[in-house]
Design a protein around this motif. Structure first.
Motif, PDB file in Angstrom:
ATOM      1  N   ALA A  85       0.835  -1.195   0.000  1.00  0.00           N
ATOM      2  CA  ALA A  85       0.000   0.000   0.000  1.00  0.00           C
ATOM      3  C   ALA A  85       0.870   1.246   0.000  1.00  0.00           C
ATOM      4  CB  ALA A  85      -0.911   0.001   1.222  1.00  0.00           C
ATOM      5  N   ALA A  86       0.404   2.292  -0.698  1.00  0.00           N
ATOM      6  CA  ALA A  86       1.171   3.535  -0.765  1.00  0.00           C
ATOM      7  C   ALA A  86       0.916   4.425   0.431  1.00  0.00           C
ATOM      8  CB  ALA A  86       0.803   4.281  -2.048  1.00  0.00           C
ATOM      9  N   ILE A  87      -0.138   4.121   1.209  1.00  0.00           N
ATOM     10  CA  ILE A  87      -0.505   5.001   2.317  1.00  0.00           C
ATOM     11  C   ILE A  87       0.646   5.225   3.298  1.00  0.00           C
ATOM     12  CG2 ILE A  87      -1.931   5.119   4.406  1.00  0.00           C
ATOM     13  CD1 ILE A  87      -4.292   4.262   2.759  1.00  0.00           C
ATOM     14  N   PRO A  88       1.356   4.179   3.767  1.00  0.00           N
ATOM     15  CA  PRO A  88       2.461   4.435   4.712  1.00  0.00           C
ATOM     16  C   PRO A  88       3.522   5.362   4.143  1.00  0.00           C
ATOM     17  CG  PRO A  88       1.922   2.088   4.658  1.00  0.00           C
ATOM     18  CD  PRO A  88       1.189   2.728   3.525  1.00  0.00           C
ATOM     19  N   ILE A  89       3.853   5.194   2.858  1.00  0.00           N
ATOM     20  CA  ILE A  89       4.875   6.046   2.240  1.00  0.00           C
ATOM     21  C   ILE A  89       4.339   7.464   2.062  1.00  0.00           C
ATOM     22  CG2 ILE A  89       6.431   6.311   0.276  1.00  0.00           C
ATOM     23  CD1 ILE A  89       6.025   3.371  -0.327  1.00  0.00           C
ATOM     24  N   SER A  90       3.121   7.575   1.559  1.00  0.00           N
ATOM     25  CA  SER A  90       2.538   8.888   1.310  1.00  0.00           C
ATOM     26  C   SER A  90       2.392   9.680   2.604  1.00  0.00           C
ATOM     27  CB  SER A  90       1.175   8.747   0.617  1.00  0.00           C
ATOM     28  OG  SER A  90       1.318   8.139  -0.643  1.00  0.00           O
ATOM     29  N   PHE A  91       1.957   9.009   3.660  1.00  0.00           N
ATOM     30  CA  PHE A  91       1.799   9.697   4.944  1.00  0.00           C
ATOM     31  C   PHE A  91       3.155  10.128   5.491  1.00  0.00           C
ATOM     32  CE2 PHE A  91       0.863   9.600   9.643  1.00  0.00           C
ATOM     33  CZ  PHE A  91       0.127  10.779   9.638  1.00  0.00           C
ATOM     34  N   PHE A  92       4.160   9.262   5.309  1.00  0.00           N
ATOM     35  CA  PHE A  92       5.515   9.609   5.736  1.00  0.00           C
ATOM     36  C   PHE A  92       6.002  10.851   5.000  1.00  0.00           C
ATOM     37  CE2 PHE A  92      10.054   9.173   4.560  1.00  0.00           C
ATOM     38  CZ  PHE A  92      10.601   9.460   5.798  1.00  0.00           C
ATOM     39  N   LEU A  94       4.262  13.259   3.731  1.00  0.00           N
ATOM     40  CA  LEU A  94       3.557  14.438   4.232  1.00  0.00           C
ATOM     41  C   LEU A  94       4.125  14.901   5.571  1.00  0.00           C
ATOM     42  CD1 LEU A  94      -0.164  13.549   3.354  1.00  0.00           C
ATOM     43  CD2 LEU A  94       1.412  15.039   2.103  1.00  0.00           C
ATOM     44  N   VAL A  95       4.431  13.953   6.452  1.00  0.00           N
ATOM     45  CA  VAL A  95       4.976  14.309   7.763  1.00  0.00           C
ATOM     46  C   VAL A  95       6.378  14.902   7.625  1.00  0.00           C
ATOM     47  CG1 VAL A  95       5.731  13.402  10.008  1.00  0.00           C
ATOM     48  CG2 VAL A  95       3.556  12.656   9.033  1.00  0.00           C
ATOM     49  N   VAL A  96       7.198  14.338   6.719  1.00  0.00           N
ATOM     50  CA  VAL A  96       8.522  14.915   6.465  1.00  0.00           C
ATOM     51  C   VAL A  96       8.375  16.340   5.939  1.00  0.00           C
ATOM     52  CG1 VAL A  96      10.585  14.785   5.008  1.00  0.00           C
ATOM     53  CG2 VAL A  96       9.695  12.731   6.077  1.00  0.00           C
ATOM     54  N   TYR A 325      10.747   1.054  10.353  1.00  0.00           N
ATOM     55  CA  TYR A 325      10.441   1.226   8.939  1.00  0.00           C
ATOM     56  C   TYR A 325       9.562   2.455   8.799  1.00  0.00           C
ATOM     57  CZ  TYR A 325      10.428  -0.435   4.128  1.00  0.00           C
ATOM     58  OH  TYR A 325      10.628  -0.553   2.774  1.00  0.00           O
ATOM     59  N   PHE A 326       8.771   2.560   7.766  1.00  0.00           N
ATOM     60  CA  PHE A 326       8.031   3.791   7.515  1.00  0.00           C
ATOM     61  C   PHE A 326       7.154   4.254   8.678  1.00  0.00           C
ATOM     62  CE2 PHE A 326       9.161   3.058   3.049  1.00  0.00           C
ATOM     63  CZ  PHE A 326       9.534   4.345   2.690  1.00  0.00           C
ATOM     64  N   PRO A 327       6.378   3.391   9.317  1.00  0.00           N
ATOM     65  CA  PRO A 327       5.564   3.877  10.440  1.00  0.00           C
ATOM     66  C   PRO A 327       6.399   4.501  11.551  1.00  0.00           C
ATOM     67  CG  PRO A 327       4.786   1.731   9.726  1.00  0.00           C
ATOM     68  CD  PRO A 327       6.096   1.965   9.012  1.00  0.00           C
ATOM     69  N   GLU A 328       7.524   3.858  11.885  1.00  0.00           N
ATOM     70  CA  GLU A 328       8.353   4.330  13.000  1.00  0.00           C
ATOM     71  C   GLU A 328       9.094   5.621  12.658  1.00  0.00           C
ATOM     72  OE1 GLU A 328       7.101   0.383  13.521  1.00  0.00           O
ATOM     73  OE2 GLU A 328       8.415   1.096  11.912  1.00  0.00           O
ATOM     74  N   ILE A 329       9.648   5.715  11.432  1.00  0.00           N
ATOM     75  CA  ILE A 329      10.367   6.948  11.109  1.00  0.00           C
ATOM     76  C   ILE A 329       9.390   8.094  10.843  1.00  0.00           C
ATOM     77  CG2 ILE A 329      12.468   5.818  10.285  1.00  0.00           C
ATOM     78  CD1 ILE A 329      11.527   6.157   7.441  1.00  0.00           C
ATOM     79  N   THR A 330       8.161   7.775  10.469  1.00  0.00           N
ATOM     80  CA  THR A 330       7.123   8.812  10.375  1.00  0.00           C
ATOM     81  C   THR A 330       6.875   9.397  11.757  1.00  0.00           C
ATOM     82  OG1 THR A 330       6.065   7.676   8.515  1.00  0.00           O
ATOM     83  CG2 THR A 330       4.747   9.308   9.691  1.00  0.00           C
ATOM     84  N   MET A 331       6.757   8.521  12.737  1.00  0.00           N
ATOM     85  CA  MET A 331       6.597   8.960  14.124  1.00  0.00           C
ATOM     86  C   MET A 331       7.785   9.811  14.568  1.00  0.00           C
ATOM     87  SD  MET A 331       8.056   8.042  17.292  1.00  0.00           S
ATOM     88  CE  MET A 331       8.621   6.374  16.982  1.00  0.00           C
ATOM     89  N   LEU A 332       9.001   9.409  14.176  1.00  0.00           N
ATOM     90  CA  LEU A 332      10.210  10.151  14.545  1.00  0.00           C
ATOM     91  C   LEU A 332      10.137  11.589  14.057  1.00  0.00           C
ATOM     92  CD1 LEU A 332      13.215  10.384  15.455  1.00  0.00           C
ATOM     93  CD2 LEU A 332      13.830   9.544  13.169  1.00  0.00           C
ATOM     94  N   PHE A 333       9.790  11.782  12.784  1.00  0.00           N
ATOM     95  CA  PHE A 333       9.745  13.136  12.225  1.00  0.00           C
ATOM     96  C   PHE A 333       8.618  13.962  12.848  1.00  0.00           C
ATOM     97  CE2 PHE A 333      12.476  11.300   8.978  1.00  0.00           C
ATOM     98  CZ  PHE A 333      13.337  12.353   8.719  1.00  0.00           C
ATOM     99  N   ILE A 352       1.118  24.547  13.907  1.00  0.00           N
ATOM    100  CA  ILE A 352       0.109  23.848  13.101  1.00  0.00           C
ATOM    101  C   ILE A 352       0.083  24.413  11.690  1.00  0.00           C
ATOM    102  CG2 ILE A 352      -2.346  23.387  12.811  1.00  0.00           C
ATOM    103  CD1 ILE A 352      -1.062  21.783  15.041  1.00  0.00           C
ATOM    104  N   SER A 353       0.114  25.733  11.579  1.00  0.00           N
ATOM    105  CA  SER A 353       0.050  26.384  10.269  1.00  0.00           C
ATOM    106  C   SER A 353       1.244  26.013   9.398  1.00  0.00           C
ATOM    107  CB  SER A 353      -0.009  27.908  10.458  1.00  0.00           C
ATOM    108  OG  SER A 353       0.057  28.571   9.216  1.00  0.00           O
ATOM    109  N   GLU A 354       2.456  26.093   9.974  1.00  0.00           N
ATOM    110  CA  GLU A 354       3.668  25.809   9.200  1.00  0.00           C
ATOM    111  C   GLU A 354       3.810  24.316   8.897  1.00  0.00           C
ATOM    112  OE1 GLU A 354       5.572  28.009   7.812  1.00  0.00           O
ATOM    113  OE2 GLU A 354       4.344  29.611   8.672  1.00  0.00           O
ATOM    114  N   PHE A 355       3.387  23.469   9.834  1.00  0.00           N
ATOM    115  CA  PHE A 355       3.456  22.026   9.604  1.00  0.00           C
ATOM    116  C   PHE A 355       2.554  21.635   8.446  1.00  0.00           C
ATOM    117  CE2 PHE A 355       2.501  17.568  10.189  1.00  0.00           C
ATOM    118  CZ  PHE A 355       3.713  17.035  10.604  1.00  0.00           C
ATOM    119  N   LEU A 356       1.331  22.159   8.442  1.00  0.00           N
ATOM    120  CA  LEU A 356       0.398  21.847   7.362  1.00  0.00           C
ATOM    121  C   LEU A 356       0.860  22.437   6.035  1.00  0.00           C
ATOM    122  CD1 LEU A 356      -3.045  22.318   9.177  1.00  0.00           C
ATOM    123  CD2 LEU A 356      -1.886  20.179   8.589  1.00  0.00           C
ATOM    124  N   ALA A 357       1.464  23.630   6.087  1.00  0.00           N
ATOM    125  CA  ALA A 357       1.980  24.254   4.866  1.00  0.00           C
ATOM    126  C   ALA A 357       3.118  23.421   4.287  1.00  0.00           C
ATOM    127  CB  ALA A 357       2.456  25.679   5.153  1.00  0.00           C
TER     128      ALA A 357
END
Length: 507
Positions: A85-92, A94-96, A325-333, A352-357
């Protein structure tokens, strides 16, 4: 009477190219024989077990459902248990993007570069290797690309003021960062996506990639340094000498003196920035796989989670470094973005504003991963993936591993022109190229290295890259000037990569 202007050809976006490929693949499912391989208990295909099955051609519905299924994850035949699934990568991704948005808001990276520039006053030529190494580290660890755009405006006045030109400034940033991407060690957008697509850890093959990083970056630094020295001795040797006077006025070369000094908080932010990527690198290397006796992170995690109160607070499901892996490093960022904001004293509303931007800046990359996944979905559902692998198995039977790996590298060069997105290219092709390499006795990690080498090489010069076009636009020279400057460098890097890959395949 005015003559009608001819419409100039414009390269379609990565999304359009990917959808075209999906449509072509769907058409091919009507003509390419369907078939499948048997797999062993580990989920790996068994060479020689290919057999024909009933055709399953894909239609318009399947074409438009492919990106959706690619994002959500759907059954994908017998090659693997399911399409990743692309969701874990895509979410990562976005968080980066959110993390980088917070970093950029602090101005810490810009101030850090300015601080380095001032520290090297009088020894400006030494800035070339120092800055190229810094940008290369960014490219190698997190795929530094669009984030480099602000640095051109900062470095161009500096390079011109000390007797160089705009080409040197662009080369420091663009060549530095993209050679880093070319030799990505743990770049999640290239190495990460490709590794997940073939089911291996990002840490596999990191030794070879680090060697390439050192060798290719050294070649690039020497190349840029040599050109800078020529321009310094004789300004007429500059490829943009004719517009030098205009550039001096346009870029206001005295502006570097007005750059504010780095603050204590910004220094702390930069330390956290590098710590974040340091943790990510350590967490993704499969330490116990490389050395069964290296269990320090497992022991430390077991000790922490076993403590009466601390273990409960941390959580019993915490994974040791080396198994992330992706879930954990997403959490890290995500966590480090919060830590950076607190350290800098950023208000919650601004955070919140800058993170979403920042996340929104990379939403295109996140979506392109899903669209690219659609290619594999159509191939798998149309039951032609194994057939293509079968053809590859037959065709590669007479090729040595070195020849196969070099041909893979060459194959990815035109593909990188078509799909300049490294993550999109990996998601689109690795599912087929990784297993195909095994028929020639080439490890999946080597196939990944060949892919990212080609992608990085092309992204130094391709007009389909917003990074390249943005850089030359800021520097106010035509892309043909950039091609003239990089022509010999590209040829040298091409030969060096072929030699390294060829030797690596034989070992």
């Amino acid at each position: 009477m005015e003559q009608t202007k001819k419409k100039q050809f414009q390269m379609p976006s990565a999304y359009t190219v990917l959808f075209i490929i999906i449509a072509i693949i769907a058409v091919l499912t009507w003509f390419i024989p369907a078939g499948h391989y048997s797999v062993n208990d580990a989920g790996n295909i068994i060479a020689g077990s290919y057999e024909r099955v009933e055709q399953n051609p894909q239609g318009l519905w399947d074409i438009f459902m492919a990106p959706i299924n690619g994002m959500l994850g759907v059954p994908a035949g017998e090659l693997t248990k399911e399409t990743p699934a692309a969701i874990p990568i895509s979410f990562f991704i976005l968080v980066v993007g959110g993390f980088l948005g917070i970093i950029n808001k602090t101005g810490a990276l810009d101030a850090g570069i300015a601080s380095v520039v001032k520290r090297f006053k009088g020894k400006e030529k030494m800035l070339i290797p120092v800055l190229m190494i810094l940008f290369a580290l960014g490219g190698s660890t997190y795929g530094m690309a669009e984030e480099t755009i602000p640095f051109y405006a900062l470095l161009i006045p500096v390079m011109m003021a000390v007797g160089f030109d705009t080409v040197v400034a662009v080369a420091i940033v663009l060549v530095g960062s993209q050679v880093g991407c070319l030799a990505s060690t743990v770049n999640p957008f290239a190495t990460g996506v490709a590794s997940q697509a073939v089911g291996i850890s990002m840490g596999e093959g990191i030794g070879l990639r680090f060697l390439m990083f050192v060798v290719l970056l050294a070649i690039s630094i020497a190349y840029v340094y040599r050109y800078a020295s020529k321009v310094e001795k004789d300004p007429t040797k500059s490829l943009v000498y004719k517009q030098r006077e205009e550039d001096i006025k346009h870029f206001d070369i005295d502006s570097i003196g007005r750059q504010e000094s780095i603050t204590k908080r910004q220094k702390h932010v930069n330390i956290l920035f590098f710590i974040t990527f340091g943790i990510m690198i350590i967490s993704l290397i499969p330490w116990t796989t490389l050395n069964k006796n290296f269990t320090i992170f497992e022991s430390l995690t077991n000790w922490l989670t076993g403590l009466p109160v601390v273990g409960t607070v941390l959580g019993k499901n915490m994974l040791p470094l080396g198994e992330w892996y992706f879930p954990e490093i997403t959490m890290l960022f995500l966590v480090m973005a919060i830590v950076v904001a607190i350290t800098y004293g950023m208000k919650e509303s601004v955070f919140i504003s800058e993170f979403l931007a920042g996340a929104s800046d990379l939403i295109g990359v996140a979506i392109v991963v899903a669209v690219a996944r659609g290619i594999q979905v159509v191939m798998n559902n149309g039951l032609i993936t194994d057939t293509i692998l079968h053809w590859g198995e037959q065709g590669l039977s007479s090729l040595s591993s070195s020849v196969f790996l070099i041909l893979t590298f060459i194959f990815y060069i035109p593909m990188s022109f078509l799909i300049p997105s490294t993550s999109g290219l990996a998601a689109a092709t690795m599912g087929i190229m990784g297993p195909m390499g095994e028929f020639a006795g080439v490890g999946k990690d080597l196939v990944i290295t060949a892919y990212q080498s080609a992608s990085g090489l092309v992204n130094l010069i391709t007009p389909t890259s917003a990074i390249v076009m943005g850089a030359v636009a800021i520097a106010r020279f035509d892309i043909s000037v950039w091609w003239k400057f990089t022509g010999k460098l590209i040829a040298i890097l091409f030969v060096a990569i072929c030699v390294i890959l060829g030797v690596a395949a034989m070992l």
